[in-house]
Design a protein around this motif. Structure first.
Motif, short mmCIF file in Angstrom:
data_model
loop_
_atom_site.label_atom_id
_atom_site.label_comp_id
_atom_site.label_asym_id
_atom_site.label_seq_id
_atom_site.Cartn_x
_atom_site.Cartn_y
_atom_site.Cartn_z
N ASP A 93 0.83 -1.20 0.00
CA ASP A 93 0.00 0.00 0.00
C ASP A 93 0.87 1.26 0.00
O ASP A 93 2.09 1.19 0.21
CB ASP A 93 -0.92 0.02 1.22
CG ASP A 93 -2.02 -1.03 1.14
OD1 ASP A 93 -2.33 -1.46 0.01
OD2 ASP A 93 -2.57 -1.40 2.19
N GLU A 94 0.23 2.40 -0.21
CA GLU A 94 0.94 3.68 -0.23
C GLU A 94 0.26 4.68 0.70
O GLU A 94 -0.96 4.67 0.86
CB GLU A 94 1.00 4.23 -1.65
CG GLU A 94 1.81 3.37 -2.60
CD GLU A 94 1.74 3.82 -4.04
OE1 GLU A 94 2.55 3.31 -4.86
OE2 GLU A 94 0.87 4.66 -4.36
N ILE A 95 1.07 5.53 1.31
CA ILE A 95 0.61 6.63 2.14
C ILE A 95 1.15 7.91 1.52
O ILE A 95 2.34 8.01 1.23
CB ILE A 95 1.12 6.48 3.58
CG1 ILE A 95 0.59 5.18 4.20
CG2 ILE A 95 0.72 7.70 4.42
CD1 ILE A 95 1.30 4.79 5.49
N VAL B 69 -3.17 3.86 -2.70
CA VAL B 69 -3.12 4.81 -1.57
C VAL B 69 -4.22 4.49 -0.56
O VAL B 69 -5.39 4.39 -0.92
CB VAL B 69 -3.25 6.26 -2.08
CG1 VAL B 69 -3.24 7.22 -0.88
CG2 VAL B 69 -2.14 6.59 -3.05
N LYS B 70 -3.83 4.35 0.71
CA LYS B 70 -4.78 4.03 1.75
C LYS B 70 -5.09 5.22 2.67
O LYS B 70 -6.10 5.21 3.37
CB LYS B 70 -4.25 2.85 2.59
CG LYS B 70 -4.31 1.53 1.85
CD LYS B 70 -5.73 1.19 1.44
CE LYS B 70 -5.81 -0.06 0.60
NZ LYS B 70 -5.50 -1.26 1.35
N ILE B 71 -4.22 6.23 2.68
CA ILE B 71 -4.49 7.43 3.46
C ILE B 71 -3.62 8.58 2.96
O ILE B 71 -2.49 8.36 2.50
CB ILE B 71 -4.26 7.19 4.97
CG1 ILE B 71 -4.77 8.40 5.79
CG2 ILE B 71 -2.80 6.91 5.28
CD1 ILE B 71 -4.90 8.14 7.28
N VAL C 105 -8.55 11.21 4.50
CA VAL C 105 -7.55 12.27 4.62
C VAL C 105 -7.46 12.76 6.06
O VAL C 105 -8.48 13.09 6.68
CB VAL C 105 -7.89 13.46 3.70
CG1 VAL C 105 -6.84 14.57 3.84
CG2 VAL C 105 -8.00 13.01 2.25
N LEU C 106 -6.23 12.83 6.56
CA LEU C 106 -5.93 13.50 7.82
C LEU C 106 -5.32 14.86 7.52
O LEU C 106 -4.44 14.97 6.66
CB LEU C 106 -4.96 12.67 8.67
CG LEU C 106 -4.46 13.32 9.97
CD1 LEU C 106 -4.32 12.29 11.08
CD2 LEU C 106 -3.12 14.06 9.80
#
Length: 424
Positions: free
Chosen positions: A131-133, A183-185, A215-216
């Motif tokens: 996964d990607e952040i 993308v996970k976040i 999204v944070l």
């Protein structure tokens, strides 16, 4: 001219278009009355931490001297009064952010802990190998390191959105990252502490949500300077610290959408975050208690509530207008100093000016300014990748709050000319 008249000389000049009574506002900050090395204090280190109005100091003192007790668990009067004030502060934060429910407001120690909570609990639940952040190149270390740690634990990859020399994100690269399907976040700073850039987080959130990506937003720098409506932004998480918004240190806030928080496992275990404990199993408490293990910083949370009351009484729109005028005035003055380079010239910018001075290390700038009573920040501002982008080890940073004045900008500029003379 005595100490106070020197500090408040701006009151003799017209107020900014925001219409603020700056003399009255400054009088509410006891710490601003002092002299540093014989000079009136000019406090321009507000991006690191702002000073506290008497309303906040008095609220904390009133708690400890009048009704302090541990919260939630007691049936006696002091515990009930403390609980009422503590939970009242949670409602003030909810209203300040326009969250849907107090269950969406989690108290932490600071914005750093809020981000770590999300990275550990939410990230640990959804991020897997491959996964990607996505973060940006202008993040504070607090919005880099937790995601690096998560990547190390899971085998995920960190993708970094670059920015231009003006300090503006290259959104084409952001869109390219989102299109990978991995993308996970997304975790993005709202207002850069090193550059002053105000990022287009609403558009970034909308683009991520179109692909089902949460999204944070790191709002540590933005909440003191502009109105934040988490429902209008539609962010999934929003983090900030009390000490940057005229409240005490030791308290942070995490806003999270209720459905996400309910699905997340607790970040820490202990008292007050449980509904049932046996040696065989534990059942967790409902939100927000599930994420608030142990005795919290009760009086300081109450102090945060007082800070929000104080700021709301002035009005964030007026604060933003005043600080924008100060930033424009300071930028014009700084640009006239030979050899001074402003780092970060984004079109949407707020509250601070970072700069270097040819032939002088930023730490020397800060030390010499201190002798004139001018307090600024010198260093990498916990944003070392930003410094690497510009090829500098550090910058000097002057950052503004509602109590700052044009006279103080003039004092900064005068002291910088003194620095130039000493290093000529």
């Amino acid at each position: 001219m005595n100490d106070m008249s020197a500090l408040h000389a701006v009151s003799a000049t017209p107020a900014t278009h925001a219409g603020l009574d700056l003399a009255r506002i400054r009088a509410e900050f006891p710490i601003l009355r002092q002299r540093i090395h014989g000079k009136p204090l000019v406090y321009l280190d507000n991006a690191a931490s702002v000073q506290k109005p008497k309303a906040v100091i008095d609220a904390i003192s009133a708690c400890y001297s009048g009704y302090y007790a541990n919260i939630h668990r007691g049936v006696h009067l002091l515990s009930e009064r403390s609980t009422l004030a503590y939970e009242g502060a949670r409602e003030k934060v909810r209203a300040f952010l326009n969250a849907a429910s107090t269950q969406e407001i989690i108290f932490t120690r600071n914005a750093t802990e809020s981000i770590n909570l999300v990275a550990s609990s939410f990230g640990g639940s959804v991020v897997k190998a491959g996964d990607e952040i996505v973060i940006t190149g202008m993040e504070h270390h607090s919005n880099i390191v937790p995601w690096q740690m998560l990547c190390q634990r899971t085998g995920a990859t960190l993708k970094v959105v670059p920015f231009t020399d003006a300090g503006e994100l290259i959104l084409e690269e952001y869109e390219r990252f989102l299109s990978s399907g991995r993308v996970k976040i997304v975790a993005v700073v709202h207002l850069s502490n090193a550059l002053g850039t105000l990022n287009p987080v609403k558009a970034m959130i909308d683009s991520a949500h179109a692909r089902g990506i949460p999204v944070l937003v790191d709002g540590a720098q933005s909440v003191p300077h502009l109105t934040v409506d988490v429902r209008e932004l539609d962010c999934d998480f929003y983090a900030f610290s009390a000490h940057k918004i005229y409240g005490p240190s030791g308290v942070g806030v995490l806003y999270g959408k209720q459905a996400l928080l309910e699905a997340m496992p607790p970040y820490q275990g202990g008292g007050d975050m449980i509904s049932l404990v046996t040696f065989e199993k534990t059942e967790y408490a409902d939100l927000p208690n599930k994420f608030e293990a142990g005795t919290p910083s009760i009086a300081d949370v109450i102090g945060l509530g007082a800070a929000l009351d104080w700021l709301n009484a002035i009005g964030l729109n007026a604060v933003a207008a005043h600080e924008h005028e100060l930033l424009e005035y300071a930028t014009a003055q700084l640009q006239d100093i030979p050899g001074l380079r402003i780092i970060g010239t984004a079109r949407d910018k707020a509250a601070l000016a970072s700069f270097t001075l040819q032939g002088v290390h930023p730490h020397d700038i800060g030390t010499i300014l201190d002798r004139d009573g001018v307090a600024i920040r010198a260093g990498h501002h916990c944003a070392q990748p930003v410094m690497q982008h510009y090829g500098v080890p550090a910058t000097a940073r002057a950052s503004f709050a509602v109590y700052n004045t044009r006279d103080e900008v003039d004092a900064l500029v005068k002291a910088l000319y003194k620095v130039k003379e000493l290093f000529a």
